[in-house]
Design a protein around this motif. Structure first.
Motif, PDB file in Angstrom:
ATOM      1  N   ASP A  77      35.476  56.442  39.823  1.00 26.49           N
ATOM      2  CA  ASP A  77      35.288  55.715  38.540  1.00 26.49           C
ATOM      3  C   ASP A  77      34.011  56.152  37.865  1.00 26.49           C
ATOM      4  OD1 ASP A  77      36.646  52.385  39.293  1.00 26.49           O
ATOM      5  OD2 ASP A  77      37.524  54.224  38.486  1.00 26.49           O
ATOM      6  N   LEU A  78      33.186  56.875  38.606  1.00 28.54           N
ATOM      7  CA  LEU A  78      31.827  57.228  38.176  1.00 28.54           C
ATOM      8  C   LEU A  78      30.951  55.977  38.186  1.00 28.54           C
ATOM      9  CD1 LEU A  78      32.571  60.031  35.581  1.00 28.54           C
ATOM     10  CD2 LEU A  78      32.196  60.178  38.052  1.00 28.54           C
ATOM     11  N   ASP A  79      30.642  55.360  37.026  1.00 30.21           N
ATOM     12  CA  ASP A  79      29.648  54.280  37.113  1.00 30.21           C
ATOM     13  C   ASP A  79      30.175  52.857  36.987  1.00 30.21           C
ATOM     14  OD1 ASP A  79      27.324  56.518  35.575  1.00 30.21           O
ATOM     15  OD2 ASP A  79      27.619  55.986  37.694  1.00 30.21           O
ATOM     16  N   THR A  80      31.288  52.704  36.317  1.00 29.02           N
ATOM     17  CA  THR A  80      31.822  51.326  36.207  1.00 29.02           C
ATOM     18  C   THR A  80      33.336  51.371  36.428  1.00 29.02           C
ATOM     19  OG1 THR A  80      32.132  51.716  33.856  1.00 29.02           O
ATOM     20  CG2 THR A  80      30.120  50.540  34.491  1.00 29.02           C
ATOM     21  N   PRO A  81      33.913  50.233  36.858  1.00 27.94           N
ATOM     22  CA  PRO A  81      35.363  50.203  37.081  1.00 27.94           C
ATOM     23  C   PRO A  81      36.096  50.584  35.782  1.00 27.94           C
ATOM     24  CG  PRO A  81      34.325  48.175  37.876  1.00 27.94           C
ATOM     25  CD  PRO A  81      33.272  48.945  37.135  1.00 27.94           C
ATOM     26  N   ARG A  82      37.070  51.493  35.898  1.00 24.60           N
ATOM     27  CA  ARG A  82      37.861  51.815  34.710  1.00 24.60           C
ATOM     28  C   ARG A  82      39.261  52.200  35.149  1.00 24.60           C
ATOM     29  NH1 ARG A  82      36.891  57.788  33.479  1.00 24.60           N
ATOM     30  NH2 ARG A  82      36.265  58.568  35.532  1.00 24.60           N
ATOM     31  N   ASN A  83      40.224  51.995  34.253  1.00 21.46           N
ATOM     32  CA  ASN A  83      41.651  52.242  34.571  1.00 21.46           C
ATOM     33  C   ASN A  83      41.969  51.674  35.958  1.00 21.46           C
ATOM     34  OD1 ASN A  83      41.642  53.702  32.194  1.00 21.46           O
ATOM     35  ND2 ASN A  83      41.081  55.592  33.285  1.00 21.46           N
ATOM     36  N   CYS A  84      41.609  50.444  36.162  1.00 25.32           N
ATOM     37  CA  CYS A  84      41.604  49.890  37.517  1.00 25.32           C
ATOM     38  C   CYS A  84      42.999  49.722  38.101  1.00 25.32           C
ATOM     39  CB  CYS A  84      40.941  48.519  37.497  1.00 25.32           C
ATOM     40  SG  CYS A  84      39.375  48.546  36.676  1.00 25.32           S
ATOM     41  N   GLU A  85      44.029  49.649  37.233  1.00 24.87           N
ATOM     42  CA  GLU A  85      45.324  49.292  37.817  1.00 24.87           C
ATOM     43  C   GLU A  85      45.797  50.360  38.795  1.00 24.87           C
ATOM     44  OE1 GLU A  85      44.739  49.739  34.691  1.00 24.87           O
ATOM     45  OE2 GLU A  85      46.094  51.201  33.831  1.00 24.87           O
ATOM     46  N   ARG A  86      45.309  51.583  38.680  1.00 24.39           N
ATOM     47  CA  ARG A  86      45.807  52.627  39.599  1.00 24.39           C
ATOM     48  C   ARG A  86      45.504  52.263  41.031  1.00 24.39           C
ATOM     49  NH1 ARG A  86      40.849  54.190  38.180  1.00 24.39           N
ATOM     50  NH2 ARG A  86      39.591  55.566  39.529  1.00 24.39           N
ATOM     51  N   TYR A  87      44.409  51.538  41.276  1.00 23.00           N
ATOM     52  CA  TYR A  87      44.157  51.128  42.659  1.00 23.00           C
ATOM     53  C   TYR A  87      44.439  49.636  42.876  1.00 23.00           C
ATOM     54  CZ  TYR A  87      39.400  50.666  40.541  1.00 23.00           C
ATOM     55  OH  TYR A  87      38.320  50.418  39.709  1.00 23.00           O
ATOM     56  N   LEU A  88      44.257  48.833  41.838  1.00 21.55           N
ATOM     57  CA  LEU A  88      44.478  47.396  42.052  1.00 21.55           C
ATOM     58  C   LEU A  88      45.921  47.103  42.436  1.00 21.55           C
ATOM     59  CD1 LEU A  88      42.431  45.773  39.156  1.00 21.55           C
ATOM     60  CD2 LEU A  88      41.848  45.843  41.587  1.00 21.55           C
ATOM     61  N   ASN A  89      46.845  47.859  41.854  1.00 22.28           N
ATOM     62  CA  ASN A  89      48.261  47.573  42.131  1.00 22.28           C
ATOM     63  C   ASN A  89      48.825  48.478  43.207  1.00 22.28           C
ATOM     64  OD1 ASN A  89      48.674  45.467  40.215  1.00 22.28           O
ATOM     65  ND2 ASN A  89      48.292  47.031  38.669  1.00 22.28           N
ATOM     66  N   LEU A 116      37.852  42.452  41.925  1.00 18.25           N
ATOM     67  CA  LEU A 116      38.890  42.152  42.927  1.00 18.25           C
ATOM     68  C   LEU A 116      39.189  40.651  42.942  1.00 18.25           C
ATOM     69  CD1 LEU A 116      37.770  44.490  45.870  1.00 18.25           C
ATOM     70  CD2 LEU A 116      39.584  44.886  44.185  1.00 18.25           C
ATOM     71  N   ALA A 117      38.128  39.851  42.757  1.00 20.48           N
ATOM     72  CA  ALA A 117      38.338  38.386  42.765  1.00 20.48           C
ATOM     73  C   ALA A 117      39.173  37.971  41.560  1.00 20.48           C
ATOM     74  CB  ALA A 117      36.978  37.684  42.757  1.00 20.48           C
ATOM     75  N   LEU A 118      38.895  38.604  40.430  1.00 23.21           N
ATOM     76  CA  LEU A 118      39.680  38.294  39.213  1.00 23.21           C
ATOM     77  C   LEU A 118      41.130  38.727  39.398  1.00 23.21           C
ATOM     78  CD1 LEU A 118      37.211  39.395  36.397  1.00 23.21           C
ATOM     79  CD2 LEU A 118      37.959  37.084  36.931  1.00 23.21           C
ATOM     80  N   HIS A 119      41.312  39.889  39.990  1.00 24.76           N
ATOM     81  CA  HIS A 119      42.676  40.405  40.185  1.00 24.76           C
ATOM     82  C   HIS A 119      43.444  39.462  41.110  1.00 24.76           C
ATOM     83  CE1 HIS A 119      45.982  43.150  40.403  1.00 24.76           C
ATOM     84  NE2 HIS A 119      45.806  43.405  41.680  1.00 24.76           N
ATOM     85  N   ALA A 120      42.765  39.004  42.134  1.00 27.51           N
ATOM     86  CA  ALA A 120      43.423  38.084  43.079  1.00 27.51           C
ATOM     87  C   ALA A 120      43.818  36.804  42.354  1.00 27.51           C
ATOM     88  CB  ALA A 120      42.487  37.772  44.241  1.00 27.51           C
ATOM     89  N   LYS A 121      42.930  36.373  41.464  1.00 22.64           N
ATOM     90  CA  LYS A 121      43.212  35.126  40.706  1.00 22.64           C
ATOM     91  C   LYS A 121      44.376  35.345  39.761  1.00 22.64           C
ATOM     92  CE  LYS A 121      40.641  31.784  37.870  1.00 22.64           C
ATOM     93  NZ  LYS A 121      39.948  32.069  36.598  1.00 22.64           N
ATOM     94  N   GLU A 122      44.358  36.468  39.077  1.00 18.19           N
ATOM     95  CA  GLU A 122      45.431  36.767  38.102  1.00 18.19           C
ATOM     96  C   GLU A 122      46.772  36.935  38.797  1.00 18.19           C
ATOM     97  OE1 GLU A 122      43.451  36.459  34.643  1.00 18.19           O
ATOM     98  OE2 GLU A 122      45.378  37.474  34.583  1.00 18.19           O
ATOM     99  N   THR A 123      46.762  37.462  39.992  1.00 18.48           N
ATOM    100  CA  THR A 123      48.042  37.766  40.648  1.00 18.48           C
ATOM    101  C   THR A 123      48.416  36.709  41.686  1.00 18.48           C
ATOM    102  OG1 THR A 123      46.855  39.058  42.320  1.00 18.48           O
ATOM    103  CG2 THR A 123      47.690  40.271  40.401  1.00 18.48           C
ATOM    104  N   GLN A 124      47.485  35.755  41.874  1.00 16.06           N
ATOM    105  CA  GLN A 124      47.753  34.725  42.892  1.00 16.06           C
ATOM    106  C   GLN A 124      47.996  35.339  44.261  1.00 16.06           C
ATOM    107  OE1 GLN A 124      47.684  31.203  42.162  1.00 16.06           O
ATOM    108  NE2 GLN A 124      46.671  32.206  40.421  1.00 16.06           N
ATOM    109  N   ARG A 125      47.308  36.432  44.550  1.00 14.31           N
ATOM    110  CA  ARG A 125      47.432  37.060  45.870  1.00 14.31           C
ATOM    111  C   ARG A 125      46.036  37.286  46.406  1.00 14.31           C
ATOM    112  NH1 ARG A 125      51.994  40.034  47.207  1.00 14.31           N
ATOM    113  NH2 ARG A 125      50.716  41.492  48.330  1.00 14.31           N
TER     114      ARG A 125
END
Ligand SMILES: Nc1nc2c(ncn2[C@@H]2O[C@H](COP(=O)(O)OP(=O)(O)OP(=O)(O)O)[C@@H](O)[C@H]2O)c(=O)[nH]1
Length: 266
Positions: A77-89, A116-125
């Motif tokens: 990602d270099l310095d900040t999270p970007r295009n995160c869905e490639r790994y989040l999903n 990651l905490a936000l993703h967990a909240k959004e996906t309820q997983r």
């Protein structure tokens, strides 16, 4: 590789296919993601590496006498999270890496844990995450105390280890295997296939984009739905080459590693 990325095939007995675990390694540029990945896969410490290459490896591991087909995505990602869905999903678990000699990388790891905490909240997983303070061999230049690492991990309820890609392999292997154990526990709790997702990549119309709501860098999430399932996009990968790792072969059961071009290994 399994036919559908991220679709775990839980091993239901000794003859069944090994459990498949996808592990994504996150962290700011220079934290040591690649060095830790290559150390785990080859027992060697790399000295230089193209920071823009994102690589995915596969390795046959044995964790607690159980075969595991482990895929490791070394993100860039270099310095900040970007295009995160490639790994989040895609990932079943995450290693979030900072360097103990860089306050900036420690702050970067906090952003990833928030994401990651936000993703967990959004996906309820729930998604297991391990926080790693890397470059422990550079402790004399420490800018982040162990207590700070413990406190940050505690805030997000994740395991914490201080490691070094330079030092003993067993410690690095232990951390990766801990991540596999955490992922396996999660998969056994909810052995659903990974939530495939629709191609929609905007936040729900009635909500401001998640990042705007939480001031995170430009990460877009795919809204998860079981309504119209779509094959998960495959992870963008550089050319795969398969090498026989002589040292790994002599010491470990996993004789064949699939490494991507782009590493200079010394
Ligand atoms: N002393 C020491 N140096 C390390 C360690 N891990 C990585 N490095 C060095 O730190 C630099 C960055 O390591 P990388 O593995 O490329 O870090 P990265 O997080 O993958 O960074 P990007 O590739 O830019 O995303 C390299 O010069 C490595 O040799 C470690 O445990 N100890």
């Amino acid at each position: 590789m399994s036919s559908v990325f991220g679709k775990p095939r839980a091993g239901s007995g000794p003859q069944s296919a090994p459990l498949e675990v996808n592990l994504a390694i996150l962290g700011r540029r220079g934290a040591g993601k690649s060095a830790l990945t290559v150390k785990f896969l080859t027992k060697r410490f790399i000295s230089e590496y193209d920071p823009n290459l994102e690589d995915t490896y596969s390795s046959e591991e044995t964790v607690d006498h159980q075969p595991v087909h482990l895929r490791v995505m070394d993100t860039a990602d270099l310095d900040t999270p970007r295009n995160c869905e490639r790994y989040l999903n895609w990932a079943h678990a995450f290693l979030v890496v900072y360097s103990v000699d860089s306050r900036q990388s420690f702050e970067g790891s906090s952003s990833y844990l928030e994401l990651l905490a936000l993703h967990a909240k959004e996906t309820q997983r729930s998604f297991p995450a391990l926080l790693l303070g890397n470059k422990l061999d550079m402790a004399q230049y420490r800018q982040v105390t162990k207590a700070e690492g413990v406190a940050l991990a505690g805030r997000f309820g994740c395991l914490f280890f201080e490691v070094s890609a330079c030092l003993d392999f067993e410690h690095v292997q232990h951390v990766f295997h801990e991540a596999v154990r955490e992922a396996r526990r999660e998969l056994e709790k909810s052995p659903l296939t990974r939530p495939l997702f629709i191609s929609e990549d905007r936040a729900l119309p009635h909500q401001a984009p998640l990042t705007a709501r939480h001031g995170l860098a430009s990460c877009t999430f795919n809204t998860l739905s079981t309504v119209s399932l779509k094959e998960m996009p495959t992870v963008a990968q550089a050319k795969l080459v398969t090498v026989k790792s002589s040292r790994a072969q002599s010491k470990r059961k996993a004789p064949t590693l699939t490494l991507l071009k782009g590493f200079k290994i010394f």
